[in-house]
Design a protein around this motif. Sequence first.
Motif, PDB file in Angstrom:
ATOM      1  N   HIS A   8       0.879  -1.160   0.000  1.00  0.00           N
ATOM      2  CA  HIS A   8       0.000   0.000   0.000  1.00  0.00           C
ATOM      3  C   HIS A   8       0.918   1.211   0.000  1.00  0.00           C
ATOM      4  CE1 HIS A   8      -3.466   2.258   2.282  1.00  0.00           C
ATOM      5  NE2 HIS A   8      -3.428   2.572   1.012  1.00  0.00           N
ATOM      6  N   VAL A   9       0.669   2.199  -0.862  1.00  0.00           N
ATOM      7  CA  VAL A   9       1.519   3.383  -0.920  1.00  0.00           C
ATOM      8  C   VAL A   9       0.683   4.610  -0.580  1.00  0.00           C
ATOM      9  CG1 VAL A   9       3.143   4.735  -2.287  1.00  0.00           C
ATOM     10  CG2 VAL A   9       2.887   2.281  -2.740  1.00  0.00           C
ATOM     11  N   LEU A  10       1.134   5.335   0.424  1.00  0.00           N
ATOM     12  CA  LEU A  10       0.467   6.569   0.845  1.00  0.00           C
ATOM     13  C   LEU A  10       1.392   7.747   0.593  1.00  0.00           C
ATOM     14  CD1 LEU A  10      -1.088   5.300   4.171  1.00  0.00           C
ATOM     15  CD2 LEU A  10      -2.271   5.730   2.013  1.00  0.00           C
ATOM     16  N   ASP A  11       0.853   8.794   0.001  1.00  0.00           N
ATOM     17  CA  ASP A  11       1.587  10.026  -0.270  1.00  0.00           C
ATOM     18  C   ASP A  11       1.416  10.924   0.954  1.00  0.00           C
ATOM     19  OD1 ASP A  11       2.296  12.618  -1.055  1.00  0.00           O
ATOM     20  OD2 ASP A  11       1.605  12.302  -3.113  1.00  0.00           O
ATOM     21  N   THR A  12       2.444  11.012   1.776  1.00  0.00           N
ATOM     22  CA  THR A  12       2.326  11.795   3.014  1.00  0.00           C
ATOM     23  C   THR A  12       2.392  13.297   2.753  1.00  0.00           C
ATOM     24  OG1 THR A  12       4.697  11.587   3.478  1.00  0.00           O
ATOM     25  CG2 THR A  12       3.237   9.934   4.448  1.00  0.00           C
ATOM     26  N   ALA A  13       2.852  13.712   1.581  1.00  0.00           N
ATOM     27  CA  ALA A  13       2.883  15.142   1.250  1.00  0.00           C
ATOM     28  C   ALA A  13       1.481  15.672   0.971  1.00  0.00           C
ATOM     29  CB  ALA A  13       3.786  15.390   0.040  1.00  0.00           C
ATOM     30  N   THR A  14       0.637  14.826   0.383  1.00  0.00           N
ATOM     31  CA  THR A  14      -0.723  15.260   0.058  1.00  0.00           C
ATOM     32  C   THR A  14      -1.764  14.664   0.997  1.00  0.00           C
ATOM     33  OG1 THR A  14      -1.096  13.436  -1.493  1.00  0.00           O
ATOM     34  CG2 THR A  14      -0.126  15.464  -2.389  1.00  0.00           C
ATOM     35  N   GLY A  15      -1.371  13.657   1.759  1.00  0.00           N
ATOM     36  CA  GLY A  15      -2.319  12.996   2.652  1.00  0.00           C
ATOM     37  C   GLY A  15      -3.281  12.086   1.917  1.00  0.00           C
ATOM     38  N   ALA A  16      -2.874  11.605   0.762  1.00  0.00           N
ATOM     39  CA  ALA A  16      -3.760  10.780  -0.070  1.00  0.00           C
ATOM     40  C   ALA A  16      -3.031   9.515  -0.515  1.00  0.00           C
ATOM     41  CB  ALA A  16      -4.198  11.579  -1.294  1.00  0.00           C
ATOM     42  N   LEU A 107       5.325   7.799   1.544  1.00  0.00           N
ATOM     43  CA  LEU A 107       6.185   8.495   0.599  1.00  0.00           C
ATOM     44  C   LEU A 107       5.971  10.002   0.620  1.00  0.00           C
ATOM     45  CD1 LEU A 107       8.047   8.441  -1.965  1.00  0.00           C
ATOM     46  CD2 LEU A 107       5.940   8.107  -3.292  1.00  0.00           C
ATOM     47  N   SER A 108       7.067  10.751   0.551  1.00  0.00           N
ATOM     48  CA  SER A 108       7.041  12.185   0.288  1.00  0.00           C
ATOM     49  C   SER A 108       8.188  12.477  -0.677  1.00  0.00           C
ATOM     50  CB  SER A 108       7.183  12.986   1.587  1.00  0.00           C
ATOM     51  OG  SER A 108       8.528  12.991   2.031  1.00  0.00           O
ATOM     52  N   PRO A 109       8.284  13.678  -1.230  1.00  0.00           N
ATOM     53  CA  PRO A 109       9.352  13.960  -2.199  1.00  0.00           C
ATOM     54  C   PRO A 109      10.765  13.817  -1.630  1.00  0.00           C
ATOM     55  CG  PRO A 109       7.656  15.632  -2.338  1.00  0.00           C
ATOM     56  CD  PRO A 109       7.340  14.796  -1.137  1.00  0.00           C
TER      57      PRO A 109
END
Length: 118
Positions: A8-16, A107-109
């Motif tokens: 499962h991949v979560l984008d922590t920069a966008t919260g989505a 994940l974040s940039p």
Amino acid sequence: MPGYLTTHVLDTATGAPAAGLKIALYRVSGNSHCKIAETVTNADGRTDAPILPQDSFKAGTYELVFFAGDYLKRAGLAGGEVLFLDQIPIRFGMDDPEAHYHVPLLLSPYGYSTYRGS
């Protein structure tokens, strides 16, 4: 229940959830990598099916490679020509043929983390 692998991949920069992120799975033996699966995350940041299904489970060392750079560029989160994060390899072992292994990526940039989930 026989063993299998999900992610499962979560984008922590966008919260989505990170939708549309390519993932490859390799079986590792010494310095040899054998690609056994490739998939893309859905709208929920998950794969539509286990990345390693029950009938393909074998104890051993594996590596998930998350193609984060492509996703970050598409999401407008990459800063510049040279990416800080591009392909993220996560090497781990699976030895219990009765277990569900879940390896998520947050994940974040400019950073990421992982753990053994449930």
